[in-house]
Enzyme design. Structure first.
Site, PDB file in Angstrom:
ATOM      1  N   ASP A 141    -109.776  63.557 -10.807  1.00  0.00           N
ATOM      2  CA  ASP A 141    -110.023  64.274  -9.554  1.00  0.00           C
ATOM      3  C   ASP A 141    -109.598  63.382  -8.375  1.00  0.00           C
ATOM      4  O   ASP A 141    -110.341  62.496  -7.959  1.00  0.00           O
ATOM      5  CB  ASP A 141    -111.529  64.598  -9.499  1.00  0.00           C
ATOM      6  CG  ASP A 141    -111.924  65.349  -8.239  1.00  0.00           C
ATOM      7  OD1 ASP A 141    -111.124  65.396  -7.283  1.00  0.00           O
ATOM      8  OD2 ASP A 141    -113.052  65.878  -8.219  1.00  0.00           O
ATOM      9  N   GLU A 198     -92.856  61.499  -4.412  1.00  0.00           N
ATOM     10  CA  GLU A 198     -92.202  60.653  -3.402  1.00  0.00           C
ATOM     11  C   GLU A 198     -91.248  59.637  -4.041  1.00  0.00           C
ATOM     12  O   GLU A 198     -91.668  58.833  -4.878  1.00  0.00           O
ATOM     13  CB  GLU A 198     -93.291  59.913  -2.603  1.00  0.00           C
ATOM     14  CG  GLU A 198     -92.746  59.164  -1.421  1.00  0.00           C
ATOM     15  CD  GLU A 198     -93.856  58.560  -0.548  1.00  0.00           C
ATOM     16  OE1 GLU A 198     -95.049  58.890  -0.740  1.00  0.00           O
ATOM     17  OE2 GLU A 198     -93.511  57.741   0.313  1.00  0.00           O
TER      18      GLU A 198
HETATM   19  P1  HMG Z   1     -84.498  45.847  -5.167  1.00  0.00           P
HETATM   20  O1  HMG Z   1     -84.938  44.435  -5.028  1.00  0.00           O
HETATM   21  O2  HMG Z   1     -83.257  46.282  -4.507  1.00  0.00           O
HETATM   22  O3  HMG Z   1     -84.412  46.220  -6.687  1.00  0.00           O
HETATM   23  O4  HMG Z   1     -85.703  46.761  -4.753  1.00  0.00           O
HETATM   24  P2  HMG Z   1     -83.553  45.559  -7.820  1.00  0.00           P
HETATM   25  O5  HMG Z   1     -82.409  46.472  -8.086  1.00  0.00           O
HETATM   26  O6  HMG Z   1     -83.292  44.112  -7.556  1.00  0.00           O
HETATM   27  O7  HMG Z   1     -84.596  45.651  -9.037  1.00  0.00           O
HETATM   28  C1  HMG Z   1     -85.799  44.889  -9.096  1.00  0.00           C
HETATM   29  C2  HMG Z   1     -86.793  45.598 -10.006  1.00  0.00           C
HETATM   30  O8  HMG Z   1     -87.250  46.790  -9.374  1.00  0.00           O
HETATM   31  C3  HMG Z   1     -86.180  46.057 -11.311  1.00  0.00           C
HETATM   32  O9  HMG Z   1     -86.267  44.994 -12.217  1.00  0.00           O
HETATM   33  C4  HMG Z   1     -87.031  47.226 -11.678  1.00  0.00           C
HETATM   34  O10 HMG Z   1     -88.216  46.806 -12.316  1.00  0.00           O
HETATM   35  C5  HMG Z   1     -87.379  47.828 -10.334  1.00  0.00           C
HETATM   36  P3  HMG Z   1     -85.374  45.020 -13.562  1.00  0.00           P
HETATM   37  O11 HMG Z   1     -86.028  46.027 -14.449  1.00  0.00           O
HETATM   38  O12 HMG Z   1     -83.997  45.419 -13.166  1.00  0.00           O
HETATM   39  O13 HMG Z   1     -85.505  43.661 -14.122  1.00  0.00           O
HETATM   40  N1  HMG Z   1     -86.441  48.890  -9.971  1.00  0.00           N
HETATM   41  C6  HMG Z   1     -86.536  50.155 -10.403  1.00  0.00           C
HETATM   42  N2  HMG Z   1     -87.416  50.748 -11.213  1.00  0.00           N
HETATM   43  C7  HMG Z   1     -87.269  52.054 -11.438  1.00  0.00           C
HETATM   44  N3  HMG Z   1     -86.284  52.787 -10.895  1.00  0.00           N
HETATM   45  C8  HMG Z   1     -85.376  52.239 -10.082  1.00  0.00           C
HETATM   46  C9  HMG Z   1     -85.482  50.860  -9.797  1.00  0.00           C
HETATM   47  N4  HMG Z   1     -84.784  50.023  -9.024  1.00  0.00           N
HETATM   48  C10 HMG Z   1     -85.375  48.821  -9.139  1.00  0.00           C
HETATM   49  N5  HMG Z   1     -84.394  52.973  -9.568  1.00  0.00           N
HETATM   50  C11 HMG Z   1     -86.968  48.675  -4.250  1.00  0.00           C
HETATM   51  C12 HMG Z   1     -85.567  48.109  -4.484  1.00  0.00           C
HETATM   52  C13 HMG Z   1     -86.885  50.080  -3.726  1.00  0.00           C
HETATM   53  C14 HMG Z   1     -87.723  48.675  -5.584  1.00  0.00           C
HETATM   54  C15 HMG Z   1     -87.681  47.716  -3.223  1.00  0.00           C
HETATM   55  O14 HMG Z   1     -86.943  47.699  -2.029  1.00  0.00           O
HETATM   56  C16 HMG Z   1     -89.100  48.105  -2.924  1.00  0.00           C
HETATM   57  O15 HMG Z   1     -90.003  47.820  -3.693  1.00  0.00           O
HETATM   58  N6  HMG Z   1     -89.330  48.751  -1.758  1.00  0.00           N
HETATM   59  C17 HMG Z   1     -90.628  49.285  -1.366  1.00  0.00           C
HETATM   60  C18 HMG Z   1     -90.588  50.774  -1.480  1.00  0.00           C
HETATM   61  C19 HMG Z   1     -91.928  51.401  -1.293  1.00  0.00           C
HETATM   62  O16 HMG Z   1     -92.932  50.777  -1.098  1.00  0.00           O
HETATM   63  N7  HMG Z   1     -91.951  52.726  -1.361  1.00  0.00           N
HETATM   64  C20 HMG Z   1     -93.161  53.490  -1.206  1.00  0.00           C
HETATM   65  C21 HMG Z   1     -92.944  54.596  -0.233  1.00  0.00           C
HETATM   66  S1  HMG Z   1     -93.018  53.997   1.411  1.00  0.00           S
HETATM   67  C22 HMG Z   1     -94.619  54.450   1.903  1.00  0.00           C
HETATM   68  O17 HMG Z   1     -94.953  55.578   1.849  1.00  0.00           O
HETATM   69  C23 HMG Z   1     -95.672  53.449   2.152  1.00  0.00           C
HETATM   70  C24 HMG Z   1     -95.642  52.586   3.399  1.00  0.00           C
HETATM   71  O18 HMG Z   1     -95.698  53.307   4.599  1.00  0.00           O
HETATM   72  C25 HMG Z   1     -96.898  51.761   3.230  1.00  0.00           C
HETATM   73  C26 HMG Z   1     -97.084  50.721   4.289  1.00  0.00           C
HETATM   74  O19 HMG Z   1     -96.652  50.932   5.445  1.00  0.00           O
HETATM   75  O20 HMG Z   1     -97.718  49.684   3.953  1.00  0.00           O
HETATM   76  C27 HMG Z   1     -94.407  51.758   3.412  1.00  0.00           C
END
Ligand code: HMG
Length: 413
Positions: free
Chosen positions: A266, A73
Site C-alpha cells: 500500500d 519515470e
Molecule cells: P552514467 O555514469 O552515464 O552511467 O550514469 P554509465 O553508463 O557509466 O553506467 C554506470 C552504471 O549505471 C552501470 O554499470 C549500470 O549499473 C547503470 P554497469 O552495469 O555498466 O557496470 N546504468 C544502467 N542501468 C540500467 N539501465 C541503463 C543504465 N545505464 C547505466 N540504461 C545515470 C547515467 C542516468 C545512471 C546517472 O547519470 C544517474 O544516476 N543520474 C541520476 C538520475 C536520477 O536520479 N533520476 C531520477 C529521476 S530525477 C528525480 O525525479 C529526482 C530529483 O528531483 C531528486 C532530487 O532533486 O534530489 C533529481
C-alpha cells in the site's frame, strides 16, 4: 548467476526475458487476470499498467539482490543500479515492525479520571485484545502494548501496538480495536468516535547505512572528495529549506514507491507515514543524511524511514506480479523487505544528489535517452561512440535527429 545479469541493460527485451527463463525466474508472461481485478476493487473495468524493471548491483547486509521496481519515470532504475554499484554494501537494522491502532473516545467529561480507570483496567483490555488476535499470536505476533493519551475538547485516545508479523495486519488490528471499544466506553462513560489503525508507523522504522570509500565517486581523488563534500552540503541544505527537502525526499520515494508498488504493498500508507515521520520535530526535513568523513576518506550515508510493509495477505497473495517480485527478492519476510526498500531509497537519493552536485540531472537523462534511441534505430557497437558524441552535442535529443546522424555517419563511411 551474477554474470548472467552483467550489462543486463544493454540486452534487448527478448534477451533479458531469455536470461530470466534460463534461470527459471520467468517462464511465461504474467499479468493480473481480469477475474482477479474484478474481485479486488469495485466497478473494475481494466488494468492500469506500469513498467516493471530490475535494478542491479544491490548488496544489503552482505546479501546480493536484484530489485524489482514498478515505475513510469525514466532513469530511476538506471540510477538505482548505478548508485548501488558505487556505494557497495548497505547495512540495515529494524528493531520491530509493530502496527499502531487507536480507539478515540469523545465527550469524556474528566479525561484524567478516564485515563486512571483505563490504566487500572489495562490487563483486561490486553486480555480482550489477545482474545481477538489468536491467529496472529499463533504466528508469533499479537498485541504488545497499550497506552493512553488525553487531548483537548474531551478526547481520550487508546493506542495499541500490535506485531502483525509478515502481514500488513489491517484486519487484525481493526478487529481488536472494535472489540476494545465497548469496554473502553463502559469504563469511561464516553463514546468511541473512531476505531482504526494508524499509518503513523513510528514503530516500524528501518535504518540503512553505507560507508563508501570516496575514491568510488571519481577516479580523481580530489574530484571525488569535492563530490562527497557537495553531497554533504546538499543534505545540510535540505534540512533547512523545506522547498528543497520535499524534492530531496521525492528522489528517495522514487526508489521506495517503485519497490512498494512492485511488491503489491500500500504505497499511500507508506507515503503518508514517511512524510509524517520527516516532520516529527516540527520541520519537514531530509529523510537521509550524507557526511564526508575526511579523516578516513569515506562518504557516510544514512536513512531512517518508517516502512510498515507486508509480504503476506491483503492483495499481495492474489496479485501474480507482486508474488513474482517477492520471488525475485528470494521471498523475504516483511522486515527484510522493509530493509530492502529503505536501502533502495538511500541509494536512489545518492544517485540523484551525485548527479545534481556534479553535471546536473539533465546530462544523465539525455545520455540515457540517446542510448535508448541508438538501440531503437539499430546503431552498431562500433558506431556507438561516434553516434553518441554527435547526438549529445545537439541542443535536444530526438528520434529524427538520431536517424539523421546515423544516416550521415553511414554515408561518410
Ligand atoms: P552514467 O555514469 O552515464 O552511467 O550514469 P554509465 O553508463 O557509466 O553506467 C554506470 C552504471 O549505471 C552501470 O554499470 C549500470 O549499473 C547503470 P554497469 O552495469 O555498466 O557496470 N546504468 C544502467 N542501468 C540500467 N539501465 C541503463 C543504465 N545505464 C547505466 N540504461 C545515470 C547515467 C542516468 C545512471 C546517472 O547519470 C544517474 O544516476 N543520474 C541520476 C538520475 C536520477 O536520479 N533520476 C531520477 C529521476 S530525477 C528525480 O525525479 C529526482 C530529483 O528531483 C531528486 C532530487 O532533486 O534530489 C533529481
Amino acid at each position: 548467476m551474477k554474470e548472467k545479469f552483467n550489462k543486463f541493460y544493454k540486452k534487448t527485451l527478448e534477451e533479458r526475458r531469455q536470461i530470466l527463463k534460463e534461470l527459471n525466474m520467468l517462464n511465461e508472461k504474467i499479468s493480473l487476470d481480469e477475474e482477479i481485478g474484478d474481485t479486488m476493487i469495485e466497478n473494475y473495468v481494466l488494468n492500469m499498467e506500469i513498467p516493471l524493471g530490475l535494478a542491479m548491483n544491490f548488496s544489503i547486509n552482505g546479501k546480493e539482490y536484484i530489485i524489482p521496481m514498478a515505475i513510469e519515470e525514466p532513469s530511476v532504475v538506471a540510477a538505482a543500479s548505478n548508485g548501488a554499484k558505487t556505494l557497495g554494501n548497505i547495512e540495515t537494522s529494524m528493531d520491530r515492525k509493530y502496527l499502531i491502532g487507536q480507539v478515540v473516545l469523545e465527550n469524556v467529561e474528566d479525561p484524567d479520571a478516564a485515563i486512571k480507570i483505563l490504566e487500572e483496567n489495562k490487563n483486561s483490555l490486553m486480555d480482550l485484545a489477545e482474545e481477538h488476535s489468536q491467529s496472529m499470536i499463533k504466528r508469533g505476533g499479537g498485541p504488545k502494548e497499550i497506552t493512553f493519551k488525553k487531548f483537548d475538547q474531551g478526547f481520550v485516545c487508546i493506542y495499541i501496538s500490535v506485531d502483525t508479523c509478515d502481514s500488513m495486519g489491517a484486519n487484525t488490528i481493526n478487529t481488536i480495536l472494535e472489540a476494545l471499544a465497548p469496554l473502553a466506553e463502559d469504563l469511561t462513560n464516553s463514546s468511541a468516535l473512531l476505531r482504526i489503525l494508524s499509518n503513523h508507523a513510528i514503530e516500524s522504522v528501518v535504518v540503512a547505512e553505507t560507508k563508501t570509500p570516496v575514491q568510488n565517486l571519481d577516479k580523481d581523488i580530489e574530484k571525488a572528495r569535492q563530490v562527497a563534500r557537495r553531497i554533504e552540503a546538499a543534505t545540510k541544505y535540505a534540512n533547512i529549506d523545506p522547498y528543497r527537502a520535499v524534492t530531496h525526499n521525492k528522489g528517495v520515494m522514487n526508489g521506495v514507491d517503485a519497490v512498494v508498488l512492485a511488491t503489491g504493498n500500500d504505497f499511500r500508507a507508506v507515503e503518508a507515514g514517511v512524510h509524517a515521520y520527516t516532520v516529527r520535530d516540527g520541520q519537514y526535513r531530509s529523510l537521509t543524511s550524507w557526511t564526508f568523513d575526511e579523516e578516513n576518506d569515506l562518504l557516510l550515508g544514512r536513512i531512517e524511514i518508517p516502512m510498515a510493509v507486508a509480504t503476506l495477505g491483503g492483495t499481495i497473495s492474489i496479485n501474480p506480479i507482486a508474488k513474482w517480485s517477492l520471488q525475485v527478492l528470494s521471498n523475504p519476510d516483511a522486515k527484510e523487505l522493509a530493509k530492502i526498500i529503505a536501502s533502495v531509497g538511500l541509494v536512489q537519493n545518492f544517485s540523484a544528489l551525485r548527479a545534481l552536485v556534479t553535471d546536473g540531472i539533465q546530462k544523465g537523462h539525455m545520455s540515457l535517452h540517446a542510448k535508448t534511441l541508438a538501440k531503437q534505430i539499430g546503431v552498431k557497437e562500433e558506431e556507438m561512440d561516434e553516434f553518441m558524441r554527435s547526438l549529445l552535442k545537439a541542443d535536444k535529443v530526438n528520434l529524427s535527429l538520431a536517424k539523421g546522424i546515423l544516416a550521415k555517419m553511414r554515408e561518410e563511411d
